[in-house]
Design a protein around this motif. Structure first.
Motif, PDB file in Angstrom:
ATOM      1  N   GLU A   1       2.635  36.844  71.836  1.00 33.86           N
ATOM      2  CA  GLU A   1       3.090  35.544  71.335  1.00 33.86           C
ATOM      3  C   GLU A   1       4.296  35.765  70.415  1.00 33.86           C
ATOM      4  N   PRO A   2       5.487  35.918  70.962  1.00 38.75           N
ATOM      5  CA  PRO A   2       6.648  36.240  70.127  1.00 38.75           C
ATOM      6  C   PRO A   2       7.035  35.159  69.122  1.00 38.75           C
ATOM      7  N   ASP A   3       6.398  33.983  69.204  1.00 37.80           N
ATOM      8  CA  ASP A   3       6.649  32.925  68.221  1.00 37.80           C
ATOM      9  C   ASP A   3       5.593  32.919  67.113  1.00 37.80           C
ATOM     10  N   THR A   4       4.764  33.983  67.057  1.00 40.58           N
ATOM     11  CA  THR A   4       3.637  34.021  66.134  1.00 40.58           C
ATOM     12  C   THR A   4       3.701  35.235  65.219  1.00 40.58           C
ATOM     13  N   PHE A   5       3.660  34.962  63.924  1.00 44.36           N
ATOM     14  CA  PHE A   5       3.577  36.013  62.913  1.00 44.36           C
ATOM     15  C   PHE A   5       2.105  36.190  62.589  1.00 44.36           C
ATOM     16  N   PHE A   6       1.555  37.383  62.851  1.00 46.74           N
ATOM     17  CA  PHE A   6       0.144  37.640  62.581  1.00 46.74           C
ATOM     18  C   PHE A   6       0.010  38.411  61.277  1.00 46.74           C
ATOM     19  N   VAL A   7      -0.808  37.887  60.357  1.00 47.76           N
ATOM     20  CA  VAL A   7      -1.071  38.554  59.080  1.00 47.76           C
ATOM     21  C   VAL A   7      -2.361  39.346  59.226  1.00 47.76           C
ATOM     22  N   TRP A   8      -2.248  40.652  59.055  1.00 47.63           N
ATOM     23  CA  TRP A   8      -3.389  41.543  59.204  1.00 47.63           C
ATOM     24  C   TRP A   8      -4.195  41.594  57.908  1.00 47.63           C
ATOM     25  N   GLN A   9      -3.515  41.855  56.778  1.00 49.21           N
ATOM     26  CA  GLN A   9      -4.246  42.019  55.532  1.00 49.21           C
ATOM     27  C   GLN A   9      -3.382  41.593  54.345  1.00 49.21           C
ATOM     28  N   VAL A  10      -4.034  40.970  53.376  1.00 48.11           N
ATOM     29  CA  VAL A  10      -3.382  40.561  52.125  1.00 48.11           C
ATOM     30  C   VAL A  10      -4.141  41.223  50.983  1.00 48.11           C
ATOM     31  N   ALA A  11      -3.412  41.923  50.114  1.00 47.51           N
ATOM     32  CA  ALA A  11      -4.037  42.564  48.952  1.00 47.51           C
ATOM     33  C   ALA A  11      -3.215  42.251  47.709  1.00 47.51           C
TER      34      ALA A  11
ATOM     35  N   LYS B   1      -0.667  33.316  62.153  1.00 44.71           N
ATOM     36  CA  LYS B   1      -2.097  33.452  62.450  1.00 44.71           C
ATOM     37  C   LYS B   1      -2.690  34.570  61.608  1.00 44.71           C
ATOM     38  N   THR B   2      -3.965  34.433  61.354  1.00 45.18           N
ATOM     39  CA  THR B   2      -4.742  35.472  60.688  1.00 45.18           C
ATOM     40  C   THR B   2      -6.197  35.237  61.043  1.00 45.18           C
ATOM     41  N   THR B   3      -7.043  36.206  60.760  1.00 46.53           N
ATOM     42  CA  THR B   3      -8.474  35.994  60.950  1.00 46.53           C
ATOM     43  C   THR B   3      -9.157  36.067  59.593  1.00 46.53           C
ATOM     44  N   ILE B   4     -10.162  35.194  59.402  1.00 48.27           N
ATOM     45  CA  ILE B   4     -10.880  35.110  58.137  1.00 48.27           C
ATOM     46  C   ILE B   4     -12.359  34.843  58.438  1.00 48.27           C
ATOM     47  N   THR B   5     -13.238  35.525  57.711  1.00 55.35           N
ATOM     48  CA  THR B   5     -14.657  35.213  57.817  1.00 55.35           C
ATOM     49  C   THR B   5     -14.931  33.926  57.039  1.00 55.35           C
ATOM     50  N   LYS B   6     -15.946  33.191  57.434  1.00 59.70           N
ATOM     51  CA  LYS B   6     -16.264  31.920  56.772  1.00 59.70           C
ATOM     52  C   LYS B   6     -16.550  32.106  55.279  1.00 59.70           C
ATOM     53  N   SER B   7     -17.076  33.256  54.879  1.00 60.32           N
ATOM     54  CA  SER B   7     -17.459  33.463  53.479  1.00 60.32           C
ATOM     55  C   SER B   7     -16.299  33.891  52.575  1.00 60.32           C
ATOM     56  N   ASN B   8     -15.138  34.160  53.131  1.00 62.49           N
ATOM     57  CA  ASN B   8     -14.017  34.657  52.323  1.00 62.49           C
ATOM     58  C   ASN B   8     -13.248  33.479  51.708  1.00 62.49           C
ATOM     59  N   GLU B   9     -13.790  32.951  50.633  1.00 62.41           N
ATOM     60  CA  GLU B   9     -13.234  31.756  50.004  1.00 62.41           C
ATOM     61  C   GLU B   9     -11.814  31.966  49.494  1.00 62.41           C
ATOM     62  N   ALA B  10     -11.520  33.153  48.970  1.00 59.61           N
ATOM     63  CA  ALA B  10     -10.177  33.420  48.440  1.00 59.61           C
ATOM     64  C   ALA B  10      -9.131  33.337  49.550  1.00 59.61           C
ATOM     65  N   SER B  11      -9.431  33.898  50.706  1.00 58.89           N
ATOM     66  CA  SER B  11      -8.465  33.851  51.817  1.00 58.89           C
ATOM     67  C   SER B  11      -8.297  32.431  52.341  1.00 58.89           C
ATOM     68  N   TRP B  12      -9.407  31.697  52.466  1.00 55.55           N
ATOM     69  CA  TRP B  12      -9.292  30.304  52.911  1.00 55.55           C
ATOM     70  C   TRP B  12      -8.411  29.513  51.954  1.00 55.55           C
ATOM     71  N   ALA B  13      -8.621  29.710  50.647  1.00 56.47           N
ATOM     72  CA  ALA B  13      -7.826  28.984  49.649  1.00 56.47           C
ATOM     73  C   ALA B  13      -6.346  29.355  49.767  1.00 56.47           C
ATOM     74  N   LEU B  14      -6.056  30.638  49.933  1.00 59.24           N
ATOM     75  CA  LEU B  14      -4.658  31.082  50.058  1.00 59.24           C
ATOM     76  C   LEU B  14      -3.997  30.444  51.267  1.00 59.24           C
ATOM     77  N   PHE B  15      -4.603  30.540  52.426  1.00 63.40           N
ATOM     78  CA  PHE B  15      -3.944  30.056  53.640  1.00 63.40           C
ATOM     79  C   PHE B  15      -3.910  28.524  53.702  1.00 63.40           C
ATOM     80  N   ARG B  16      -4.905  27.856  53.144  1.00 61.70           N
ATOM     81  CA  ARG B  16      -4.827  26.389  53.074  1.00 61.70           C
ATOM     82  C   ARG B  16      -3.696  25.957  52.149  1.00 61.70           C
TER      83      ARG B  16
END
Length: 176
Positions: free
Chosen positions: A76-86, A117-132
């Motif tokens: 998907e050359p129009d998609t930036f995938f974020v693997w990890q944020v620290a 795009k990125t993947t997040i588990t339902k319990s990872n509240e910090a990541s959900w807050a960041l990406f929202r």
């Protein structure tokens, strides 16, 4: 060229592309950012060496305090995938995650990207807050769906990962 931002008098954040020599410091940062999955030090070295154009490292007073690994998805050359944020525990509260995401999508390498795009588990509240928060700041639409399933993909050893997609409106992407 590194980007420098002041956060308070006498303190600056330096946003830059990582170099292979940064791999071990990134690995150490990730180890301090529980509960992030730790990759091998060699993986972090390869991310710096092979994917430096789509990764960002942030330093404060010479110390690594932020890191995002990502890539342009080959399928998907129009998609930036974020693997990890620290973000280092002592650099939290500065909005660093969102600032790193914005920094990455402003790079020339991401000029054709209309989605993140990125993947997040339902319990990872910090990541959900960041990406929202990031999606709102960009005027983008955030959607998600279960993607890597606990039983099918992780043999029950990890929680289901949801594929999160942020679609940028054209005007927001241009303003970034």
């Amino acid at each position: 060229m590194p980007q420098v931002e002041s956060i308070k008098k006498g303190s600056e954040l330096v946003f830059r592309k990582p170099e292979s020599e940064d791999g071990s410091e990134i690995w150490k940062l990730i180890r301090r950012c529980k509960p992030l999955d730790e990759n091998s030090m060699y993986c972090n070295l390869l991310q710096c060496d092979h994917f430096g154009d789509t990764c960002v490292l942030v330093e404060r007073e010479g110390e690594v305090v932020g890191w995002i690994s990502g890539y342009i998805a080959p399928s998907e050359p129009d998609t930036f995938f974020v693997w990890q944020v620290a973000v280092s525990p002592d650099a939290r509260g500065l909005g660093l995650g969102k600032r790193m995401l914005r920094h990455l999508i402003q790079r020339d390498v991401a000029e054709d990207c209309t989605k993140l795009k990125t993947t997040i588990t339902k319990s990872n509240e910090a990541s959900w807050a960041l990406f929202r928060s990031f999606a709102r700041s960009m005027g983008g639409e955030l959607t998600d769906e279960a993607h890597f399933h606990e039983e099918d993909h992780f043999d029950g050893h990890a929680s289901t990962e949801h594929m999160v997609t942020i679609t940028f409106p054209e005007e927001a992407r241009a303003a970034a």
